[in-house]
Design a protein around this motif. Structure first.
Motif, PDB file in Angstrom:
ATOM      1  N   GLY A 143       0.818  -1.211   0.000  1.00  0.00           N
ATOM      2  CA  GLY A 143       0.000   0.000   0.000  1.00  0.00           C
ATOM      3  C   GLY A 143       0.852   1.261   0.000  1.00  0.00           C
ATOM      4  N   ARG A 144       1.924   1.263   0.797  1.00  0.00           N
ATOM      5  CA  ARG A 144       2.826   2.422   0.814  1.00  0.00           C
ATOM      6  C   ARG A 144       3.553   2.566  -0.520  1.00  0.00           C
ATOM      7  N   ILE A 145       3.952   1.420  -1.110  1.00  0.00           N
ATOM      8  CA  ILE A 145       4.603   1.477  -2.428  1.00  0.00           C
ATOM      9  C   ILE A 145       3.650   2.059  -3.461  1.00  0.00           C
ATOM     10  N   ARG A 146       2.387   1.606  -3.431  1.00  0.00           N
ATOM     11  CA  ARG A 146       1.409   2.125  -4.383  1.00  0.00           C
ATOM     12  C   ARG A 146       1.192   3.618  -4.194  1.00  0.00           C
ATOM     13  N   GLU A 181      -1.508   5.406 -15.928  1.00  0.00           N
ATOM     14  CA  GLU A 181      -2.682   5.806 -16.692  1.00  0.00           C
ATOM     15  C   GLU A 181      -3.180   7.098 -16.050  1.00  0.00           C
ATOM     16  N   ALA A 182      -2.965   8.190 -16.767  1.00  0.00           N
ATOM     17  CA  ALA A 182      -3.212   9.535 -16.205  1.00  0.00           C
ATOM     18  C   ALA A 182      -2.365   9.685 -14.957  1.00  0.00           C
ATOM     19  N   SER A 183      -2.977   9.925 -13.797  1.00  0.00           N
ATOM     20  CA  SER A 183      -2.217  10.148 -12.562  1.00  0.00           C
ATOM     21  C   SER A 183      -2.176   8.913 -11.677  1.00  0.00           C
ATOM     22  N   SER A 184      -2.604   7.766 -12.180  1.00  0.00           N
ATOM     23  CA  SER A 184      -2.644   6.547 -11.371  1.00  0.00           C
ATOM     24  C   SER A 184      -1.650   5.518 -11.899  1.00  0.00           C
ATOM     25  N   THR A 185      -1.225   4.640 -11.014  1.00  0.00           N
ATOM     26  CA  THR A 185      -0.266   3.598 -11.372  1.00  0.00           C
ATOM     27  C   THR A 185      -0.978   2.409 -11.993  1.00  0.00           C
ATOM     28  N   ALA A 186      -0.550   2.025 -13.184  1.00  0.00           N
ATOM     29  CA  ALA A 186      -1.065   0.796 -13.804  1.00  0.00           C
ATOM     30  C   ALA A 186      -0.292  -0.404 -13.275  1.00  0.00           C
ATOM     31  N   TYR A 187       1.045  -0.270 -13.244  1.00  0.00           N
ATOM     32  CA  TYR A 187       1.846  -1.322 -12.618  1.00  0.00           C
ATOM     33  C   TYR A 187       3.240  -0.793 -12.314  1.00  0.00           C
ATOM     34  N   LEU A 188       3.896  -1.470 -11.381  1.00  0.00           N
ATOM     35  CA  LEU A 188       5.310  -1.289 -11.103  1.00  0.00           C
ATOM     36  C   LEU A 188       5.942  -2.670 -11.219  1.00  0.00           C
ATOM     37  N   ARG A 189       6.860  -2.791 -12.181  1.00  0.00           N
ATOM     38  CA  ARG A 189       7.439  -4.103 -12.481  1.00  0.00           C
ATOM     39  C   ARG A 189       8.948  -4.057 -12.310  1.00  0.00           C
ATOM     40  N   VAL A 190       9.487  -5.146 -11.787  1.00  0.00           N
ATOM     41  CA  VAL A 190      10.931  -5.281 -11.617  1.00  0.00           C
ATOM     42  C   VAL A 190      11.405  -6.440 -12.480  1.00  0.00           C
ATOM     43  N   GLY A 191      12.409  -6.189 -13.327  1.00  0.00           N
ATOM     44  CA  GLY A 191      13.022  -7.282 -14.067  1.00  0.00           C
ATOM     45  C   GLY A 191      12.536  -7.498 -15.477  1.00  0.00           C
ATOM     46  N   GLY A 192      11.978  -6.508 -16.131  1.00  0.00           N
ATOM     47  CA  GLY A 192      11.580  -6.664 -17.521  1.00  0.00           C
ATOM     48  C   GLY A 192      10.250  -7.366 -17.670  1.00  0.00           C
ATOM     49  N   GLY A 195       9.284 -10.139 -15.374  1.00  0.00           N
ATOM     50  CA  GLY A 195       9.659  -9.851 -13.999  1.00  0.00           C
ATOM     51  C   GLY A 195       8.526  -9.938 -12.996  1.00  0.00           C
ATOM     52  N   VAL A 196       8.754  -9.292 -11.849  1.00  0.00           N
ATOM     53  CA  VAL A 196       7.824  -9.319 -10.720  1.00  0.00           C
ATOM     54  C   VAL A 196       7.043  -8.019 -10.697  1.00  0.00           C
ATOM     55  N   TYR A 197       5.727  -8.134 -10.551  1.00  0.00           N
ATOM     56  CA  TYR A 197       4.869  -6.962 -10.452  1.00  0.00           C
ATOM     57  C   TYR A 197       4.635  -6.659  -8.971  1.00  0.00           C
ATOM     58  N   LEU A 198       5.295  -5.616  -8.473  1.00  0.00           N
ATOM     59  CA  LEU A 198       5.070  -5.213  -7.092  1.00  0.00           C
ATOM     60  C   LEU A 198       3.737  -4.495  -6.943  1.00  0.00           C
ATOM     61  N   VAL A 199       3.319  -3.798  -7.989  1.00  0.00           N
ATOM     62  CA  VAL A 199       2.009  -3.142  -8.021  1.00  0.00           C
ATOM     63  C   VAL A 199       1.366  -3.512  -9.348  1.00  0.00           C
ATOM     64  N   SER A 200       0.116  -3.931  -9.304  1.00  0.00           N
ATOM     65  CA  SER A 200      -0.592  -4.245 -10.539  1.00  0.00           C
ATOM     66  C   SER A 200      -2.087  -4.097 -10.312  1.00  0.00           C
ATOM     67  N   GLN A 201      -2.845  -4.231 -11.390  1.00  0.00           N
ATOM     68  CA  GLN A 201      -4.292  -4.135 -11.313  1.00  0.00           C
ATOM     69  C   GLN A 201      -4.940  -5.494 -11.049  1.00  0.00           C
ATOM     70  N   TYR A 202      -4.136  -6.530 -10.897  1.00  0.00           N
ATOM     71  CA  TYR A 202      -4.690  -7.876 -10.830  1.00  0.00           C
ATOM     72  C   TYR A 202      -4.530  -8.510  -9.442  1.00  0.00           C
ATOM     73  N   GLU A 203      -3.330  -8.896  -9.077  1.00  0.00           N
ATOM     74  CA  GLU A 203      -3.146  -9.595  -7.811  1.00  0.00           C
ATOM     75  C   GLU A 203      -1.915  -9.062  -7.099  1.00  0.00           C
ATOM     76  N   PRO A 204      -1.870  -9.184  -5.775  1.00  0.00           N
ATOM     77  CA  PRO A 204      -0.718  -8.673  -5.041  1.00  0.00           C
ATOM     78  C   PRO A 204       0.504  -9.571  -5.239  1.00  0.00           C
ATOM     79  N   PRO A 205       1.681  -9.043  -5.016  1.00  0.00           N
ATOM     80  CA  PRO A 205       2.886  -9.870  -5.103  1.00  0.00           C
ATOM     81  C   PRO A 205       2.991 -10.781  -3.891  1.00  0.00           C
ATOM     82  N   SER A 206       3.879 -11.750  -3.957  1.00  0.00           N
ATOM     83  CA  SER A 206       4.108 -12.611  -2.803  1.00  0.00           C
ATOM     84  C   SER A 206       4.876 -11.839  -1.737  1.00  0.00           C
ATOM     85  N   ALA A 207       4.779 -12.314  -0.513  1.00  0.00           N
ATOM     86  CA  ALA A 207       5.521 -11.672   0.575  1.00  0.00           C
ATOM     87  C   ALA A 207       7.023 -11.748   0.307  1.00  0.00           C
ATOM     88  N   GLU A 208       7.473 -12.864  -0.282  1.00  0.00           N
ATOM     89  CA  GLU A 208       8.900 -13.009  -0.587  1.00  0.00           C
ATOM     90  C   GLU A 208       9.355 -11.966  -1.606  1.00  0.00           C
TER      91      GLU A 208
END
Length: 240
Positions: A143-146, A181-192, A195-208
């Motif tokens: 939530g803080r990352i988003r 998308e405008a002023s909102s985050t669509a996703y934050l991805r690490v690794g191409g 990679g891993v989506y830390l923020v997305s519109q679908y499901e949360p990342p794993s705790a790991e």
């Protein structure tokens, strides 16, 4: 000259009828074995083989029904006693049926060998630890990352314009990409792309994943701040 009509042709109907009757009886009986085997093995599809002194019998079933019953002698001759394609040769069927009783006994022995094997298996299992605390902490951090990503997206929207855009930076060898998308985050991805989506519109990342990348996110934010400072410095050198 000999007239072909002078040669008598043997009538195969009686032999074929007897063969078909025997195959039908075996199909019914072996079908019971197939159903019992499906119950024992726990699935609608499968096969099993049973050895006798004369050879090996293989039962294959599909959707719980007998698909085929094959007998292979020790010399390697195969006879499909039951098949979806064609009936067996009468002589081969006769040879196989001499060993059919041994096959049924082998199957019965196999079933009996499974009786009682689970009697001493414990039914008391360790308590399952709840993931509630880990999930709550993950959701708090994500939530803080988003929130931070939305702030970046808002800044990008304000000075880039347009409803869609991305900002990418490399942190400790990994590529970070924020899509907005405008002023909102669509996703934050690490690794191409894979990679891993830390923020997305679908499901949360794993705790790991959060644990492994949360420190890198600080570097990503710093990279964005450096980018903004560079843009401001470039603009300050423009004279109108």
């Amino acid at each position: 000259m000999t007239d072909p009509a002078d040669y008598e042709v043997a009538d195969a109907e009686a032999a074929a009828t007897r063969r078909n009757e025997l195959v039908a009886a075996v199909t019914d009986h072996a079908g019971i074995i197939a159903r019992e085997l499906a119950l024992l093995q726990g699935g609608d599809y499968g096969q099993a083989s049973f050895k006798t002194s004369a050879g090996e019998w293989t039962v294959k079933y599909e959707a719980g029904d007998l698909e085929y019953l094959r007998f292979e002698t020790r010399s390697g001759r195969e006879t499909y006693v039951v098949s979806t394609k064609q009936p067996p040769d009468a002589a081969a069927l006769a040879d196989a049926m001499e060993d059919y009783g041994a096959f049924v006994r082998a199957f019965n022995d196999h079933v009996r060998s499974k009786v009682g094997v689970l009697d001493d298996v414990p039914e008391a299992f360790p308590d399952v630890v709840s993931t509630a605390d880990a999930v709550a902490e993950r959701d708090r951090i994500v939530g803080r990352i988003r929130e931070t990503c939305d702030a970046i997206a808002d800044q990008l929207h304000r000075y880039e314009g347009g409803d869609y855009g991305t900002f990418a930076a490399r942190v400790d060898g990994s590529r970070w990409e924020l899509k907005r998308e405008a002023s909102s985050t669509a996703y934050l991805r690490v690794g191409g792309s894979g990679g891993v989506y830390l923020v997305s519109q679908y499901e949360p990342p794993s705790a790991e994943a959060v644990r492994d990348h949360v420190e890198g996110f600080t570097g990503f934010v710093e990279a964005f701040n450096d980018h903004v400072e560079e843009v401001e410095a470039d603009l300050s050198r423009i004279t109108l």
